[in-house]
Design a protein around this motif. Structure first.
Motif, short mmCIF file in Angstrom:
data_model
loop_
_atom_site.label_atom_id
_atom_site.label_comp_id
_atom_site.label_asym_id
_atom_site.label_seq_id
_atom_site.Cartn_x
_atom_site.Cartn_y
_atom_site.Cartn_z
N GLY A 9 25.61 21.15 40.62
CA GLY A 9 25.08 20.05 39.48
C GLY A 9 26.20 18.82 39.29
N SER A 10 27.20 19.35 39.30
CA SER A 10 28.32 18.14 39.38
C SER A 10 28.49 17.19 40.26
N VAL A 11 27.88 17.65 41.50
CA VAL A 11 27.94 16.85 42.71
C VAL A 11 27.08 15.69 42.56
N ILE A 12 25.56 16.34 42.19
CA ILE A 12 24.36 15.48 41.98
C ILE A 12 24.72 14.50 40.85
N GLY A 13 25.50 14.97 39.82
CA GLY A 13 25.70 13.80 38.77
C GLY A 13 26.59 12.68 39.37
N ALA A 14 27.82 13.25 40.00
CA ALA A 14 28.61 12.21 40.70
C ALA A 14 28.06 11.23 41.71
#
Lengths: 380, 188
Positions: free
Chosen positions: A59-64
Motif C-alpha cells: 500500500g505504501s509503495v503504491i502511494g509513493a
C-alpha cells in the motif's frame, strides 16, 4: 570482480535504477534486501519505511509511486500472499511498482530458510479476477541486478506492477560479478500526461502502447484512482464493453515483455532432448546438458527470463525441434502447465518437480534423462 | 574442467563464513570462478554450520553439492554430521583439539586453535590458519594471494595477524604432508 549475494545485487540494482521509496516488512529469505536498503536508500536521497505488515507495505509503495517515485517492496511467500490484493489494485489502477519475491518452501510459513519455486502460479493467479501478470526470473547474481533494473523500467513504461521472483539459492548465493550500472539512456520513463491540467483531463487515456498517461499526484491535475473499473478520467464504470476493453488492453500492453527479455537458449539448436528450467534449477540443468552432450545426447536448455506473460507462439517455435521436454522446477510442477499448453501433443512433456527444500541436483536430472532416453544414454 | 567443492564446517561464530569469503575472493584474484552457499537459519547461530565454496576454471553452473571433495571441520558436531558423506578420495582436515577422528575415517589433524592461541595470541584466527591449510590441498591459489584476501577481509585490527595466520596454517599443512609435523592422529 566482486563477491556479492543475490539479495545484495537486488538492492543495488534497485538503487541503480533510481529507487526512491521502499516500504516493506523483512522476512526470510529476503531480509537482506530490506537490511541493505535501510542504510543505503536514505543516503541516496530515498525513503525507507518498515511497515506493520505486507499489505501495508505494498500500500505504501503504491502511494509513493502515485507521487512519482520509483518504489518497491521485497518479501517471501507468506508476505507475497498478503500482497495479492494490492497487486490486483496496482494492475487495474495502473500504478507502477516492483515486488521482489525470494521464494521459500510453502504453503503457509512452511520452511522459512529453504529454497523453492512454489510461488510461480501465485504470481500468475494469486490475485482475483482475470488479471494480466508480469514476473521476471533471474538465474544468477548478476542477472538479479540486471532484471531488477529492468523491472523498474518495465513497471514505469507499462504502468504495471512487476514481480521479480527468485529462489533462496539465488538470493543467498555469493558469486563473483561485475555489475554494470545502467546508463542514463537505459532508464525508461513513464509516459507523460497529455494536455494541461483541467476539468476535462483524461488521466487514463491510453497511449499507442495501451498505457495510461497519468500525471503525478501533486502536479496540479485532478483525477481519480480506484480499484473499480473506470473511464478515462478514472471514474467508476460498470459498462460491460468498457470492462472488456480495459481487460484486453491491460493484457495487450504486457505482451511485448517476453520479447524485450528473450529466453536463454543453451545448445538448443539441434537439441531433441530439452530441459526447460528457470532460476537456480536452470544452472543445474545447464550442467546436465553439458554432461548429456558428452554422452552423445542432443540435449539443450530453454531458460525463460520472463515467466509471465508467456509468448505461446515464441515458446512453440523455440521448442519445435524437441522430441522430449523435461520441465524441471523446485515445486510440484507449475510452469510445466504453460509448456504443455503451448506445445503440440507430438512432443513428450515430462514434469520433473522437486519439493522439500533441497535443490535439484545434476545427478537427478541425468537419472531422469536416462529413464526417458534409454537408447542414446546407454549406447555411449 | 577443474572444479573443487569445499565445505568449511564448524559451529556458529568460528568465522567459517568469513573464511569462505576470503577463499572465494582469493580464487577470483587467481583467475578462477567461485560461488558460496552458506548455511542459513538456526544452525548458523550455533550447532553444525557450514559454508560451501565451489571453485572452478569455468563459470560455476551449480553452487550446490551434497558431498564435498575437501572438508574442513572445526567442531566435533560438524565432523560427525558431514564426514559420513565423504567419498573415498575426498580430503578432510580437522582441528586437533576439537575433533576426534575414529578409524576407518582419516583426516589431516592439525593444531589450528592451539597455534592461534599460543603463537599468535588470538584464538579467533584459527579459521585463517585452517584456511591456509585448505589452500595447500587446492593447489590453485598461491599462499600470497590467500594472505592478501585474508588481510582485505579482516575485521578492524586483524589484518596483520590474519596474514600471518594464513601463512602459518599453510606451513602446518605443508609440514604434515612432508611428514615433518608430529600429529597424534592419522593422516590419509
Amino acid at each position: 570482480m566482486e563477491l556479492i549475494q543475490g539479495n545484495e545485487a537486488c538492492a543495488r540494482g534497485a538503487l541503480a535504477a533510481g529507487l526512491k521509496f521502499f516500504g516493506g516488512y523483512p522476512i526470510s529469505p529476503s531480509s537482506e534486501i530490506a537490511e541493505i536498503l535501510s542504510s543505503r536508500l536514505p543516503r541516496a536521497g530515498g525513503v525507507f519505511v518498515q511497515m506493520e505488515d505486507e499489505m501495508a507495505s505494498l500500500g505504501s509503495v503504491i502511494g509513493a509511486s502515485l507521487g512519482g517515485l520509483r518504489a518497491m517492496t521485497a518479501t517471501s511467500g507468506p508476505g507475497f500472499t498478503l500482497m495479492q490484493e494490492h497487486l490486483g489494485y496496482a494492475s487495474l489502477a495502473e500504478i507502477p511498482c516492483v515486488v521482489i519475491d525470494v521464494m521459500r518452501v510453502g504453503p503457509s510459513t512452511g520452511v522459512p530458510t529453504a529454497p523453492s519455486q512454489g510461488d510461480v502460479m501465485q504470481a500468475r493467479w494469486g490475485s482475483h479476477g482475470d488479471r494480466a501478470a508480469l514476473a521476471l526470473a533471474p538465474a544468477s547474481v548478476a542477472e538479479v541486478y540486471d532484471l531488477t533494473v529492468q523491472a523498474f523500467n518495465i513497471a514505469d513504461r507499462l504502468r504495471a506492477p512487476v514481480v521479480v521472483m527468485f529462489d533462496e539459492v539465488i538470493g543467498h548465493m555469493r558469486e563473483g560479478v561485475e555489475l554494470v550500472p545502467p546508463r542514463p539512456e537505459d532508464i525508461w520513463r513513464r509516459p507523460d500526461p497529455v494536455g494541461p491540467p483541467g476539468s476535462g483531463h483524461r488521466a487514463y487515456a491510453p497511449n499507442e502502447e495501451g498505457v495510461a498517461q497519468m500525471p503525478r499526484f501533486g502536479d496540479g491535475y485532478r483525477f481519480h484512482v480506484t480499484g473499480l473499473f473506470h473511464d478515462e478520467r478514472g471514474y467508476p464504470s460498470t459498462n460491460a464493453e468498457l470492462v472488456r476493453q480495459t481487460l484486453e488492453r491491460l493484457e495487450r500492453k504486457l505482451a511485448p515483455v517476453p520479447f524485450w527479455l528473450p529466453p536463454e537458449k543453451y545448445r538448443l539448436g539441434d537439441a531433441s532432448f530439452v530441459f526447460v528450467a528457470y532460476g537456480a534449477v536452470s544452472r543445474v540443468a545447464r550442467e546436465a546438458v553439458d554432461r548429456l552432450r558428452e554422452e552423445g545426447v542432443a540435449a539443450g536448455l530453454y531458460r525463460p527470463r520472463v515467466l509471465w506473460p508467456v509468448a505461446d507462439a515464441q515458446l512453440r517455435e523455440d521448442l519445435a525441434g524437441a522430441e522430449t521436454v523435461v520441465v524441471a522446477e523446485l515445486n510440484r510442477g507449475q510452469w510445466v502447465d504453460v509448456v504443455a499448453r503451448a506445445l503440440p501433443r507430438s512432443i513428450r512433456i515430462v514434469s520433473h518437480g522437486k519439493s522439500g527444500g533441497e535443490p535439484v541436483t545434476t545427478d537427478e536430472l541425468l537419472a531422469a534423462a536416462a529413464d526417458l532416453q534409454p537408447r542414446s544414454v546407454k549406447s555411449s | 574442467m577443474w572444479r573443487k567443492e569445499i565445505r568449511l564446517a564448524g559451529s556458529g561464530g568460528q568465522g567459517l563464513g568469513l573464511a569462505a569469503m576470503v577463499l572465494a575472493d582469493a580464487a577470483l584474484q587467481a583467475g578462477l570462478y567461485a560461488t558460496i552457499m552458506q548455511s542459513y537459519g538456526p544452525e548458523a547461530r550455533g550447532g553444525a554450520s557450514r559454508a560451501d565454496v565451489t571453485l572452478s576454471d569455468q563459470p560455476v553452473a551449480n553452487p550446490w553439492f551434497a558431498a564435498p571433495q575437501v572438508l574442513l571441520a572445526l567442531s566435533q558436531k560438524a565432523w560427525d554430521r558431514f564426514s559420513p558423506k565423504l567419498e573415498a578420495q575426498a580430503v578432510a582436515i580437522v582441528d586437533r583439539d576439537r575433533v576426534r577422528v575414529a578409524a576407518p575415517q582419516s583426516a589431516w589433524v592439525l593444531p589450528f586453535e592451539r597455534t592461534a592461541r599460543l603463537e599468535l595470541r588470538e584464538k579467533i584466527v584459527a579459521n585463517m590458519l585452517a584456511l591456509g591449510a585448505v589452500g595447500v590441498v587446492l593447489e590453485r591459489i598461491p599462499c600470497a594471494v590467500l594472505q592478501e584476501a585474508a588481510q582485505r577481509r579482516a575485521p578492524k585490527g586483524f589484518s596483520g595477524v590474519n596474514r600471518i595466520a594464513v601463512a602459518r596454517g599453510w606451513e602446518l599443512m605443508a609440514m604434515a604432508q612432508g611428514g615433518t609435523l608430529h600429529a597424534e592422529s592419522v593422516g590419509p
